[in-house]
Design an enzyme around this catalytic site. Structure first.
Site, PDB file in Angstrom:
ATOM      1  N   LYS A 104       5.002   2.028  -3.213  1.00 20.71           N
ATOM      2  CA  LYS A 104       5.011   3.447  -3.591  1.00 20.71           C
ATOM      3  C   LYS A 104       5.186   3.562  -5.085  1.00 20.71           C
ATOM      4  O   LYS A 104       5.821   2.697  -5.705  1.00 20.71           O
ATOM      5  CB  LYS A 104       6.173   4.180  -2.900  1.00 20.71           C
ATOM      6  N   LYS A 117       0.855  -1.189   0.000  1.00 23.99           N
ATOM      7  CA  LYS A 117       0.000   0.000   0.000  1.00 23.99           C
ATOM      8  C   LYS A 117       0.883   1.228   0.000  1.00 23.99           C
ATOM      9  O   LYS A 117       1.846   1.297   0.757  1.00 23.99           O
ATOM     10  CB  LYS A 117      -0.845  -0.035   1.295  1.00 23.99           C
ATOM     11  N   LYS A 161       5.603   2.292   8.341  1.00 25.64           N
ATOM     12  CA  LYS A 161       4.392   2.967   8.845  1.00 25.64           C
ATOM     13  C   LYS A 161       3.291   1.956   9.140  1.00 25.64           C
ATOM     14  O   LYS A 161       2.651   2.003  10.189  1.00 25.64           O
ATOM     15  CB  LYS A 161       3.840   3.931   7.774  1.00 25.64           C
ATOM     16  N   ASN A 216      -1.728  19.354   0.841  1.00 21.49           N
ATOM     17  CA  ASN A 216      -2.734  18.592   1.588  1.00 21.49           C
ATOM     18  C   ASN A 216      -2.344  18.492   3.067  1.00 21.49           C
ATOM     19  O   ASN A 216      -3.114  18.877   3.949  1.00 21.49           O
ATOM     20  CB  ASN A 216      -2.888  17.201   0.956  1.00 21.49           C
TER      21      ASN A 216
HETATM   22  P1  NAD Z   1       0.939  18.369  -1.862  1.00 26.04           P
HETATM   23  O1  NAD Z   1       1.311  18.153  -3.281  1.00 26.04           O
HETATM   24  O2  NAD Z   1      -0.500  18.529  -1.518  1.00 26.04           O
HETATM   25  O3  NAD Z   1       1.721  19.653  -1.310  1.00 26.04           O
HETATM   26  C1  NAD Z   1       3.112  19.784  -1.408  1.00 26.04           C
HETATM   27  C2  NAD Z   1       3.513  21.125  -0.805  1.00 26.04           C
HETATM   28  O4  NAD Z   1       4.948  21.168  -0.806  1.00 26.04           O
HETATM   29  C3  NAD Z   1       3.031  22.329  -1.640  1.00 26.04           C
HETATM   30  O5  NAD Z   1       2.708  23.399  -0.787  1.00 26.04           O
HETATM   31  C4  NAD Z   1       4.245  22.653  -2.478  1.00 26.04           C
HETATM   32  O6  NAD Z   1       4.296  24.016  -2.893  1.00 26.04           O
HETATM   33  C5  NAD Z   1       5.371  22.333  -1.492  1.00 26.04           C
HETATM   34  N1  NAD Z   1       6.644  22.084  -2.172  1.00 26.04           N
HETATM   35  C6  NAD Z   1       6.853  21.363  -3.311  1.00 26.04           C
HETATM   36  N2  NAD Z   1       8.154  21.402  -3.654  1.00 26.04           N
HETATM   37  C7  NAD Z   1       8.765  22.151  -2.680  1.00 26.04           C
HETATM   38  C8  NAD Z   1      10.097  22.566  -2.464  1.00 26.04           C
HETATM   39  N3  NAD Z   1      11.077  22.242  -3.319  1.00 26.04           N
HETATM   40  N4  NAD Z   1      10.371  23.303  -1.346  1.00 26.04           N
HETATM   41  C9  NAD Z   1       9.380  23.656  -0.478  1.00 26.04           C
HETATM   42  N5  NAD Z   1       8.107  23.295  -0.650  1.00 26.04           N
HETATM   43  C10 NAD Z   1       7.800  22.566  -1.728  1.00 26.04           C
HETATM   44  O7  NAD Z   1       1.609  17.164  -1.060  1.00 26.04           O
HETATM   45  P2  NAD Z   1       1.160  16.540   0.350  1.00 26.04           P
HETATM   46  O8  NAD Z   1       0.240  15.421   0.057  1.00 26.04           O
HETATM   47  O9  NAD Z   1       0.777  17.626   1.282  1.00 26.04           O
HETATM   48  O10 NAD Z   1       2.529  15.879   0.810  1.00 26.04           O
HETATM   49  C11 NAD Z   1       3.528  16.637   1.508  1.00 26.04           C
HETATM   50  C12 NAD Z   1       4.467  15.663   2.208  1.00 26.04           C
HETATM   51  O11 NAD Z   1       3.695  14.850   3.104  1.00 26.04           O
HETATM   52  C13 NAD Z   1       5.187  14.687   1.269  1.00 26.04           C
HETATM   53  O12 NAD Z   1       6.467  14.422   1.784  1.00 26.04           O
HETATM   54  C14 NAD Z   1       4.330  13.455   1.330  1.00 26.04           C
HETATM   55  O13 NAD Z   1       5.044  12.281   0.992  1.00 26.04           O
HETATM   56  C15 NAD Z   1       3.947  13.495   2.801  1.00 26.04           C
HETATM   57  N6  NAD Z   1       2.750  12.682   3.100  1.00 26.04           N
HETATM   58  C16 NAD Z   1       1.544  12.982   2.523  1.00 26.04           C
HETATM   59  C17 NAD Z   1       0.455  12.182   2.813  1.00 26.04           C
HETATM   60  C18 NAD Z   1      -0.920  12.462   2.260  1.00 26.04           C
HETATM   61  O14 NAD Z   1      -1.853  11.740   2.607  1.00 26.04           O
HETATM   62  N7  NAD Z   1      -1.100  13.489   1.437  1.00 26.04           N
HETATM   63  C19 NAD Z   1       0.583  11.105   3.689  1.00 26.04           C
HETATM   64  C20 NAD Z   1       1.821  10.851   4.274  1.00 26.04           C
HETATM   65  C21 NAD Z   1       2.903  11.659   3.966  1.00 26.04           C
END
Ligand code: NAD
Length: 428
Positions: free
Chosen positions: A120, A84, A108, A235
């Site tokens: 992934k 997953k 996790k 997000n």
């Molecule tokens: P997203 O695409 O919704 O948002 C990404 C954010 O990061 C945006 O604000 C973008 O502008 C910023 N960003 C992108 N490149 C950047 C850079 N070079 N420097 C600074 N900021 C930058 O993504 P998300 O889903 O919020 O995921 C963010 C992190 O959380 C990732 O590492 C992801 O793997 C992790 N994560 C997300 C989830 C989920 O359910 N969405 C779950 C677990 C972990």
């Protein structure tokens, strides 16, 4: 130096950074397994994904040309159950990073006790420059390319950086066409009308919020009035800023890919949430911005990296002011930086624990899809709360009992389940 050479050097630097993500994950898994008394053979099994598929996808662009995109799907270990994990659309996706991300997913799932292994996926692309039509064709092409190795009882994708519920909907539709039956359990993070779960969108941030609350208790810090910095406003980051604001904390800093905002009196979170675009961009509306690097070193009580990997490194770890760092992003802190922060007495809540809320509610979504019976948001939140509080306490107690940092403690708990399952199956 010419533009091509600059690009090549940049690509090389990115590759080295990503390789470090994989090697540093392997170092901690090795340490965790030896502390648990598992053999080197077990480490050989778990040090890389069992499967790694690379696909090349021709996609018709709006101008009539064909562009060939490269994508990946990694399945780390399926001893506990199907794999997953999310699918990332980003220009800097690469094979080593996808491998590391799949391993973190296994950890996790072990930490929050889900019947899954880690997977992934990623596609090298920049969705910010693509039309909806191009994104749809790419999403469908990816599902066709990986369809043999995924499915509701094999490997279940989900959203990640720059992918969302619309992309999950296209992917689910393509998979259902291929299999000739409705398959909502193929993917999670779907829109509600297509079998998504209440609370999924906010789940990662909810989980991070629970970890912040528990970490603050350990440090004797009152959440009300605490100064919080969140790097990333997508997000995970934007919902987290909202939850912190609602809890009475003062969100003094946020950022996106283009820059950062800091105000020691507190930012207007409602305004920022209202103005952010679907890629989590908001700082481009302001003139008075600072860089992401500067933001991380600003005064605050709680720092939450919620964007991309390798943000807190040996170069800036000494300058971090926050007594609590909670990793919402995957891999934001390098191993060297983890040691520096821990030696400085900073409480670091690792990604494999802090960001496990997303996969937990993805699991709830899959369970609801399989049984065809849907829960209320209250039910989802109540279940998530129980899982995350238990997971936080398990990791924190182990780290105290063994005098180790929370990352190693989390890896020990996460690795134990897949190692035991692999052993029972007779693989090692
Ligand atoms: P997203 O695409 O919704 O948002 C990404 C954010 O990061 C945006 O604000 C973008 O502008 C910023 N960003 C992108 N490149 C950047 C850079 N070079 N420097 C600074 N900021 C930058 O993504 P998300 O889903 O919020 O995921 C963010 C992190 O959380 C990732 O590492 C992801 O793997 C992790 N994560 C997300 C989830 C989920 O359910 N969405 C779950 C677990 C972990």
């Amino acid at each position: 130096m010419g533009a091509t050479a600059v690009k090549r050097n940049q690509q090389k630097a990115n590759q080295e950074e990503a390789t470090n993500l994989l090697t540093s994950t392997q170092i901690v898994i090795h340490e965790a397994l030896s502390k648990l008394g598992f053999s080197d053979e077990m480490y050989e099994l778990l040090k890389e994904p069992l499967r790694m598929l690379t696909v090349r996808m021709p996609v018709r662009m709006d101008d009539g040309s064909i562009k060939v995109f490269t994508g990946y799907r990694a399945q780390h270990n399926d001893a506990v159950g199907p794999t997953k994990g999310g699918v990332r659309f980003h220009p800097e996706v690469d094979e080593e990073e996808v491998k590391a991300l799949s391993m973190w997913m296994s950890l996790k799932c072990g930490i929050v006790n889900l019947p899954y292994g880690g997977g992934k996926g990623g596609i090298i692309c920049d969705p910010r420059t693509m039309s909806m039509g191009e994104l749809e064709r790419l999403s469908r092409a990816y599902v066709r390319a990986i369809s043999q190795i995924v499915g509701p009882t094999k490997d279940i994708p989900a959203p990640d950086v720059y992918t969302n519920s619309q992309i999950m909907a296209w992917m689910m539709d393509e998979y259902s066409h291929l299999r000739e039956y409705d398959s909502p359990g193929f993917i999670t993070g779907k829109p509600l009308v297509l079998g998504g779960s209440q609370g999924r969108e906010k789940a990662t941030a909810q989980g991070v919020t629970i970890c912040i609350r528990e970490a603050a208790k350990q440090k004797g810090l009152e959440l009300k009035g605490a100064r919080v910095i969140v790097q990333g406003f997508g997000n995970a980051g934007s919902f987290l800023a909202k939850f912190m604001h609602e809890a009475g904390a003062k969100v003094v800093g946020i950022s996106d890919a283009y820059g950062a905002l800091y105000d020691r009196k507190g930012l207007d979170i409602d305004y920022l949430l209202d103005r952010r675009d679907s890629f989590g961009t908001v700082t481009t509306l302001f003139e008075n911005t600072i860089t992401n690097e500067e933001l991380l070193e600003m005064e605050c009580d709680i720092l939450v990296p919620a964007a991309i990997s390798n943000q807190i490194t040996a170069h800036n770890a000494h300058a971090i002011k926050a007594p609590i760092v909670v990793e919402a992003a995957n891999g934001p802190t390098t191993l060297e930086a983890t040691k520096i922060l821990t030696d400085r007495g900073i409480l670091l809540v690792p990604d494999v624990l802090a960001s496990a809320g997303g996969v937990t509610v993805s699991y709830f979504e899959w369970v609801q899809n399989n049984q065809g019976y849907y829960w209320t948001e209250e039910e989802v939140n109540e279940k998530l709360e129980k899982v995350l509080v238990q997971a936080f306490n398990n990791v924190h107690q182990l780290s105290q009992a063994r005098s180790i940092d929370m990352r190693l403690a989390a890896y020990m708990i996460g690795a134990r389940r897949m190692a035991e399952a692999s052993k029972f199956r007779g693989w090692v």
